[in-house]
Enzyme design. Structure first.
Site, PDB file in Angstrom:
ATOM      1  N   HIS A  34      -7.882 -27.282  33.369  1.00 13.86           N
ATOM      2  CA  HIS A  34      -7.349 -26.764  32.111  1.00 13.86           C
ATOM      3  C   HIS A  34      -6.744 -27.854  31.240  1.00 13.86           C
ATOM      4  O   HIS A  34      -6.130 -28.796  31.714  1.00 13.86           O
ATOM      5  CB  HIS A  34      -6.398 -25.587  32.337  1.00 13.86           C
ATOM      6  CG  HIS A  34      -5.108 -25.876  33.036  1.00 13.86           C
ATOM      7  ND1 HIS A  34      -3.980 -26.277  32.368  1.00 13.86           N
ATOM      8  CD2 HIS A  34      -4.756 -25.767  34.329  1.00 13.86           C
ATOM      9  CE1 HIS A  34      -2.989 -26.417  33.242  1.00 13.86           C
ATOM     10  NE2 HIS A  34      -3.427 -26.112  34.428  1.00 13.86           N
ATOM     11  N   ASP A  93      -0.529 -32.104  35.345  1.00 10.50           N
ATOM     12  CA  ASP A  93      -1.108 -30.755  35.453  1.00 10.50           C
ATOM     13  C   ASP A  93      -1.554 -30.332  34.062  1.00 10.50           C
ATOM     14  O   ASP A  93      -0.713 -29.996  33.235  1.00 10.50           O
ATOM     15  CB  ASP A  93      -0.025 -29.805  35.989  1.00 10.50           C
ATOM     16  CG  ASP A  93      -0.450 -28.334  35.978  1.00 10.50           C
ATOM     17  OD1 ASP A  93       0.415 -27.484  36.200  1.00 10.50           O
ATOM     18  OD2 ASP A  93      -1.642 -28.048  35.766  1.00 10.50           O
ATOM     19  N   GLU A 100      -0.603 -18.489  31.426  1.00  8.47           N
ATOM     20  CA  GLU A 100       0.285 -17.983  32.472  1.00  8.47           C
ATOM     21  C   GLU A 100       1.339 -17.152  31.772  1.00  8.47           C
ATOM     22  O   GLU A 100       1.980 -17.638  30.850  1.00  8.47           O
ATOM     23  CB  GLU A 100       0.988 -19.152  33.126  1.00  8.47           C
ATOM     24  CG  GLU A 100       0.588 -19.425  34.538  1.00  8.47           C
ATOM     25  CD  GLU A 100       1.396 -20.584  35.097  1.00  8.47           C
ATOM     26  OE1 GLU A 100       0.789 -21.604  35.393  1.00  8.47           O
ATOM     27  OE2 GLU A 100       2.630 -20.470  35.175  1.00  8.47           O
TER      28      GLU A 100
END
Lengths: 290, 47, 269
Positions: free
Chosen positions: A64, A173, A202
């Site tokens: 991502h 990340d 999220e």
């Protein structure tokens, strides 16, 4: 040999969920001459890389592009910015941090009440999102709105540090995942492979209960994999296949009765597509069933 | 003296209580008068 | 300060001075010999549900991203760490940086030295050590000289969204804060105010009923006593890596000090 210059560029690029343009441009610039690619309606980059031979089984690698961050939700009369989280952030990391706001990367800091003026429990308490604010040095709302706006994305302003043994940066990340995929796309592969640089959300702070997630789509169809998914707090993933069948033939796919227990869920769409496939997604819905 | 850049230099120097030597070096650089170590601190005449 | 290094190379710390535990998580620190380390924090995915409370210092570790032998080779118990954040400009003339408390006071003194132009006083500049712990630098520094007067230059609280009451009225950019306190010399405070008005230097007033919490408190009781005053640069977010001041306030603090000295001070007449 790790290309640290590219890792540095990826990690320092600013792209919180929903605002990944800079990261997308960076990745496209790296891969565009090495494989077939396209960008879909949500901003995912879908890549098909031809290898020496076709593969028996279809494998998708996905990383991502978005990072967690904040969003400006209000600008006070005195020029301070109120904000909320985009993605999952532990509030303990926020007080005292430097950030950049909006597309012009205006520097700001997340202020906190001086410890000397705190009474009792205050000195150990982390303020709620509603109490926190960003100071960009504006003296008034007017001065602030000249350079930043409601809904502006806010990123951590973190240094990129590396030594012989480790890397210390924001957005490892999942920019490091993107880096790995870029390196694969630029190399010679044994088999055809599909890569997806995805966007996904999220969602936090949810009330416990049963939820429905839904999306409406239309398109030419032909994707080898196209599904709506939701991952509940226990890591369990539920999917529903999406099949498009023509221009403007909108249909809605939904997944019902998903149990959310610890306030969090991840919703998204996963696709393996070929060059030439087309379509669009709209009206994402995610709600607590009554 | 460019006060802003001197301030930035001062703020970037390591100076935890009891380990102020790096800050003293910055101060010495920008004072015209001679400095002296007085106890654990640094002193100088203004003129 | 580093108080321990465990077998995995994680570093234990304790505070030197009034460190705010709320700003430590995920913050980059740097050692005197230039090693960068990040304060450990739990990823939200693995949360312990304690987001509402700062992690106590006793449970705080620093990660230097090095194997244990390397950490032990390059760092020692007793070494000190500071916030690694570098000074930055914000809008207007605002500056944010760690340690503006009290490096902007130091800068004001350096600037005042350029502006002082009189034989009326023999002026000694004291760049004191150890103020944040016990004020020991000011105690011994002041004792070394036979002082008639002293002005301590520090920072104090300016208004921000979560500061109200008396400090809610102090603003960045509106000038140095002249302190009126029961332990400071009232005539000096008064003269500073008059000088500011006369020379068109913006200023704000800071009434403090008790001790000031600055070097002024220690210098005032040096030897058989020194007439003392406190002038402060207004500041937000004290004792965090993101302290904020208005640069004009530093310049005006220097001008005020120099003007007080150049006119001969409160006790000439």
């Amino acid at each position: 040999m790790i290309n640290y210059e590219l890792v540095h560029a990826l990690c320092t690029a600013k792209g919180i969920s929903g605002d990944e343009t800079a990261v997308r441009s960076l990745i496209l610039n790296e891969i565009k001459d090495y494989a077939d690619w396209r960008v879909d309606a949500l901003g995912n980059i879908l890549v098909h890389k031809k290898g020496k031979s076709p593969a028996k089984a279809r494998l998708m690698l996905s990383a991502h592009m978005d990072e967690v961050g904040l969003m400006v939700t209000d600008i006070t009369a005195d020029g301070f910015l109120k904000f909320d989280e985009v993605g999952g952030i532990d509030r303990r990391v926020l007080p005292g941090k430097a950030v950049t706001v909006g597309k012009n990367h205006i520097p700001g800091v997340i202020g906190v009440k001086p410890i000397h003026l705190c009474k009792g429990e205050e000195a150990q308490s982390i303020p709620a999102y509603s109490e926190m604010y960003i100071d960009i040095g504006a003296d008034s709302q007017e001065q602030a709105t000249e350079v930043v706006g409601y809904g502006d994305s806010v990123c951590y302003d973190a240094p990129f540090l590396q030594n012989e043994y480790s890397l210390n940066a924001k957005a490892i990340d999942d920019r490091f995942g993107c880096y790995v995929m870029i390196e694969l796309i630029k190399s010679d592969l044994e088999y055809d492979a599909d890569f997806a640089f995805v966007v996904q959300q999220e969602v936090k702070g949810l009330k416990d209960g049963k939820y429905t997630v839904a999306v409406s789509t239309q398109g030419g169809g032909g994707q080898s994999k196209y599904e709506l998914f939701i991952i509940g707090d226990n890591g369990e993933k539920k999917t529903a296949p999406i099949t498009d069948n023509g221009w403007n033939k909108w249909q809605t796919v939904e997944i019902k009765d998903v149990i959310v227990k610890n306030g969090k869920a991840t919703i998204g769409v996963e696709m393996q597509a070929n060059a030439g496939n087309w379509g669009s997604m709209d009206n994402f819905e995610f709600y607590l069933q009554q | 003296m460019n006060l802003e850049s001197v301030l930035f230099e001062l703020c970037s120097a390591h100076g935890v209580s009891g380990s102020e030597s790096a800050v003293f070096e910055v101060v010495k650089k920008h004072l015209k008068t001679e400095t002296h170590v007085t106890g654990s601190s640094l002193t100088a005449s203004a003129l | 300060m580093i108080t321990g290094i465990n077998d995995e190379g994680f570093v234990k710390i304790d505070k030197v001075g009034g460190v705010d535990a709320r700003v430590l998580q995920d913050t980059v620190l740097v050692s005197e010999n230039g090693l960068y380390g990040t304060v450990c924090c739990l990823p939200p995915h693995l949360t312990d549900g304690n987001e509402d409370k700062a992690t106590p210092l006793a449970k705080t570790w620093v990660d230097f991203g090095l194997p244990a032998e390397e950490v032990k080779r390059q760092l020692r118990l007793g070494d000190t760490l500071t916030f690694a954040a570098k000074p930055q400009k914000l809008l207007g003339d605002k500056i944010t940086s760690p340690a503006l408390d009290d490096r902007c006071g130091v800068a004001a003194l350096l600037r005042a030295a350029e502006l002082i132009d009189t034989e009326a006083y023999k002026v000694i500049l004291l760049f004191s050590a150890q103020e944040e712990t016990y004020g020991t630098g000011a105690k011994t520094g002041a004792f070394a000289f036979d002082l008639d007067e002293a002005v301590a230059v520090d920072v104090s609280f300016a208004s921000q969204p979560d500061v109200s009451g008396q400090y809610g009225k102090i603003e960045l950019g509106k000038g140095p804060m002249i302190c009126f306190s029961s332990v400071m010399d009232r005539r000096m405070s008064q003269k500073l105010t008059e000088v500011a008005k006369e020379k068109n230097i913006p200023y704000q007033l800071e009434p403090i009923a008790g001790a000031t919490g600055t070097n002024g408190d220690h210098i005032a009781v040096s030897k058989s006593g020194v007439k003392a005053a406190v002038v402060s640069v207004p500041q937000r977010y004290m004792h965090t890596p993101c302290e904020v001041i208005s640069f004009a306030d530093v310049e005006n603090t220097a001008r005020l000090l120099a003007a007080y000295i150049n006119c001969g001070g409160a006790f000439r007449d």
